[in-house]
Design a protein around this motif. Structure first.
Motif, PDB file in Angstrom:
ATOM      1  N   GLY A 190       6.067   7.150  -3.784  1.00 52.55           N
ATOM      2  CA  GLY A 190       7.025   6.537  -4.436  1.00 52.55           C
ATOM      3  C   GLY A 190       8.336   5.040  -4.752  1.00 52.55           C
ATOM      4  N   ALA A 191       9.197   6.067  -4.190  1.00 51.47           N
ATOM      5  CA  ALA A 191      10.453   5.579  -4.238  1.00 51.47           C
ATOM      6  C   ALA A 191      10.603   4.495  -2.998  1.00 51.47           C
ATOM      7  CB  ALA A 191      11.875   6.363  -3.304  1.00 51.47           C
ATOM      8  N   VAL A 223       8.818  -3.232  -2.878  1.00 54.87           N
ATOM      9  CA  VAL A 223       8.314  -3.803  -4.404  1.00 54.87           C
ATOM     10  C   VAL A 223      10.029  -4.612  -5.074  1.00 54.87           C
ATOM     11  CG1 VAL A 223       7.581  -4.557  -6.798  1.00 54.87           C
ATOM     12  CG2 VAL A 223       6.045  -2.516  -5.360  1.00 54.87           C
ATOM     13  N   ALA A 224      10.590  -4.429  -4.937  1.00 51.13           N
ATOM     14  CA  ALA A 224      12.116  -5.061  -4.919  1.00 51.13           C
ATOM     15  C   ALA A 224      12.510  -5.809  -3.894  1.00 51.13           C
ATOM     16  CB  ALA A 224      13.169  -4.258  -5.341  1.00 51.13           C
ATOM     17  N   GLU A 225      12.000  -6.123  -2.540  1.00 49.22           N
ATOM     18  CA  GLU A 225      12.009  -6.476  -1.981  1.00 49.22           C
ATOM     19  C   GLU A 225      10.624  -7.361  -1.414  1.00 49.22           C
ATOM     20  OE1 GLU A 225      12.607  -6.291   3.336  1.00 49.22           O
ATOM     21  OE2 GLU A 225      13.056  -5.345   1.506  1.00 49.22           O
ATOM     22  N   LEU A 232       1.116  -1.087   0.013  1.00 51.82           N
ATOM     23  CA  LEU A 232       0.165  -0.015  -0.621  1.00 51.82           C
ATOM     24  C   LEU A 232       0.995   1.134   0.002  1.00 51.82           C
ATOM     25  CD1 LEU A 232      -2.766   1.768   0.481  1.00 51.82           C
ATOM     26  CD2 LEU A 232      -2.472   1.118   2.935  1.00 51.82           C
ATOM     27  N   VAL A 233       0.682   2.185  -0.315  1.00 52.99           N
ATOM     28  CA  VAL A 233       1.515   3.092  -1.279  1.00 52.99           C
ATOM     29  C   VAL A 233       0.218   5.037  -0.766  1.00 52.99           C
ATOM     30  CG1 VAL A 233       3.353   4.176  -2.744  1.00 52.99           C
ATOM     31  CG2 VAL A 233       2.611   2.342  -2.179  1.00 52.99           C
ATOM     32  N   GLU A 234       0.655   5.295  -0.115  1.00 53.68           N
ATOM     33  CA  GLU A 234      -0.388   6.420   0.270  1.00 53.68           C
ATOM     34  C   GLU A 234       0.179   7.307   0.705  1.00 53.68           C
ATOM     35  OE1 GLU A 234      -3.064   9.247   0.817  1.00 53.68           O
ATOM     36  OE2 GLU A 234      -3.829   7.431  -1.341  1.00 53.68           O
ATOM     37  N   ASP A 235       0.618   8.811   0.485  1.00 56.16           N
ATOM     38  CA  ASP A 235       0.894   9.671   1.712  1.00 56.16           C
ATOM     39  C   ASP A 235       0.213  10.024   2.476  1.00 56.16           C
ATOM     40  OD1 ASP A 235       0.314  10.913  -0.400  1.00 56.16           O
ATOM     41  OD2 ASP A 235       0.876  12.528  -0.530  1.00 56.16           O
ATOM     42  N   GLY A 276       8.307  12.860  -4.173  1.00 61.79           N
ATOM     43  CA  GLY A 276       9.395  11.716  -4.746  1.00 61.79           C
ATOM     44  C   GLY A 276       8.778  11.692  -6.214  1.00 61.79           C
ATOM     45  N   LEU A 277       8.161  11.076  -6.322  1.00 54.17           N
ATOM     46  CA  LEU A 277       7.731   9.918  -7.349  1.00 54.17           C
ATOM     47  C   LEU A 277       5.851  10.596  -8.306  1.00 54.17           C
ATOM     48  CD1 LEU A 277      10.124   6.402  -7.744  1.00 54.17           C
ATOM     49  CD2 LEU A 277      10.168   8.806  -8.864  1.00 54.17           C
ATOM     50  N   ASP A 278       6.052  10.813  -8.864  1.00 55.17           N
ATOM     51  CA  ASP A 278       4.252  10.745  -9.252  1.00 55.17           C
ATOM     52  C   ASP A 278       3.715   8.974  -9.652  1.00 55.17           C
ATOM     53  OD1 ASP A 278       4.579   9.772 -11.944  1.00 55.17           O
ATOM     54  OD2 ASP A 278       4.454  12.339 -11.861  1.00 55.17           O
ATOM     55  N   GLY A 279       2.774   8.913 -10.244  1.00 58.37           N
ATOM     56  CA  GLY A 279       1.676   7.635  -9.918  1.00 58.37           C
ATOM     57  C   GLY A 279       2.861   6.873 -10.999  1.00 58.37           C
ATOM     58  N   VAL A 280       2.734   7.780 -12.537  1.00 56.43           N
ATOM     59  CA  VAL A 280       3.446   7.238 -13.083  1.00 56.43           C
ATOM     60  C   VAL A 280       4.962   6.093 -13.478  1.00 56.43           C
ATOM     61  CG1 VAL A 280       4.354   8.359 -15.816  1.00 56.43           C
ATOM     62  CG2 VAL A 280       1.800   8.420 -15.049  1.00 56.43           C
ATOM     63  N   GLN A 281       5.545   7.806 -12.923  1.00 65.26           N
ATOM     64  CA  GLN A 281       6.957   7.364 -12.517  1.00 65.26           C
ATOM     65  C   GLN A 281       7.420   6.523 -11.502  1.00 65.26           C
ATOM     66  OE1 GLN A 281       8.495  11.142 -10.893  1.00 65.26           O
ATOM     67  NE2 GLN A 281       9.445  11.712 -12.676  1.00 65.26           N
ATOM     68  N   ALA A 282       6.266   6.648 -10.475  1.00 71.35           N
ATOM     69  CA  ALA A 282       6.016   5.365  -9.459  1.00 71.35           C
ATOM     70  C   ALA A 282       5.915   4.244 -10.205  1.00 71.35           C
ATOM     71  CB  ALA A 282       5.882   5.628  -8.206  1.00 71.35           C
ATOM     72  N   THR A 283       5.128   3.696 -10.802  1.00 74.97           N
ATOM     73  CA  THR A 283       4.817   2.559 -11.745  1.00 74.97           C
ATOM     74  C   THR A 283       5.452   1.939 -12.576  1.00 74.97           C
ATOM     75  OG1 THR A 283       2.054   3.243 -11.639  1.00 74.97           O
ATOM     76  CG2 THR A 283       2.241   1.570 -13.317  1.00 74.97           C
TER      77      THR A 283
END
Length: 127
Positions: free
Chosen positions: A39-40, A46-48, A9-12, A62-69
């Motif tokens: 996003g970072a 996710v990598a982990e 879950l990613v929410e600021d 940091g990263l918008d939704g497109v960059q984070a996706t």
């Protein structure tokens, strides 16, 4: 019973993130394995963990939704990304789809719509 859908879950917004984490955690078919604010952090989690689904706010520090996706899918291509938004225009939805998001749900659609999007995303990722 099948394994639960593993969600990052990613929410600021801390209050919204904690409430959503609690509500999703009450569903036996879902488990939130990480809850992060930007996003970072999402890309690192996710990598982990390589979750089934990332449920992510479109507007993040940091990263918008497109960059984070893109970062999420680079870290774990099998993960399905579902974006949450308070409002997103057609151009932003198209950019999210092009980046690899499988769905975009407006926050005011309610919990049932969010849960349905997670289930659909999990099925599409498994196919």
């Amino acid at each position: 019973m099948a394994d639960p859908i593993r969600i990052v879950l990613v929410e600021d917004n801390d209050v919204f993130r904690e409430a959503l984490e609690l509500l999703l955690g009450l569903r036996p078919e879902m488990t939130v394995i990480a809850s992060v604010a930007d996003g970072a952090e999402a890309a690192r989690a996710v990598a982990e963990l390589c979750p089934d689904v990332v449920l992510m706010d479109y507007r993040l520090p940091g990263l918008d939704g497109v960059q984070a996706t893109r970062a999420v899918l680079e870290a774990c291509p099998e993960t399905a990304v579902v974006c949450l938004t308070a409002s997103v225009n057609v151009r932003e939805r198209e950019a999210l789809r092009e980046a690899g998001a499988v769905a975009c749900v407006e926050k005011d659609e309610g919990l049932d719509a969010i849960v349905a999007a997670i289930r659909d995303a999990s099925r599409s990722a498994a196919a």
